[in-house]
Write a protein that holds these residues in place. Structure first.
Motif: not given
Length: 168
Positions: A57-59, A83-88, A160-165, A167-168
């Protein structure tokens, strides 16, 4: 007579389709991009049980590491920032069976000021399931529990940020 013969044939077809469907579903779990990440349960440093499937339900950033590993030490501040700056959810699984003792893991977490969840793979079973070699190894898992990226070696914050983006 034809009706009697057709019933076993229809049952055979039904069970064949059922079995093939189950095999296809099982094949989706694995370690490749697009596969459902294998589920596991570990105890955290805080003594709580955590199961990977509970995080759906969450990355999730699933990282395998050890205190004695120089690249692991290098990426930990970036993981904390991520962890601090992203909803992951960051779940860092320590290869505890390779450590001198559990206290060294506690000291490491305190030294780096880590607040994300640290799981203890005390018997190496999770590392074996994920075929961890080398460390660190990281799997980025989307909100459906599917692997979207994997990295061998330390990850930088920007990656990390690129890979999270993606996914969205």
């Amino acid at each position: 007579m034809k009706k009697i013969l057709s019933i076993p044939i229809l049952l055979g077809i039904f069970f064949s389709v059922f079995l093939i469907g189950n095999v296809v579903a099982e094949e989706k779990e694995g370690l490749e991009i697009g596969n459902k990440a294998p589920d596991f349960e570990v105890t955290t440093l805080k003594g709580e049980e955590i199961q990977l499937s509970d995080l759906e339900g969450k990355p999730v950033m699933l990282n395998f590491w050890a205190t004695w590993c120089p690249p692991c030490r290098t990426e930990m501040p970036d993981m904390q920032k991520f962890q601090e700056n992203h909803d992951v959810t960051v779940l860092a699984v320590n290869l505890t069976d390779t450590e001198a003792n559990k206290e060294s893991v506690n000291q490491f977490v305190e030294q780096f000021g880590l607040t994300f969840q640290v799981g203890l793979d005390s018997d190496g079973s999770v590392a074996k399931t994920y075929r961890i070699n080398p460390i660190p190894t990281t799997f980025m898992i989307d909100s459906k529990g599917e692997i979207s990226h994997k990295t061998f070696g330390a990850m930088k914050y920007e990656t990390m940020v690129e890979e999270l983006e993606k996914m969205n």
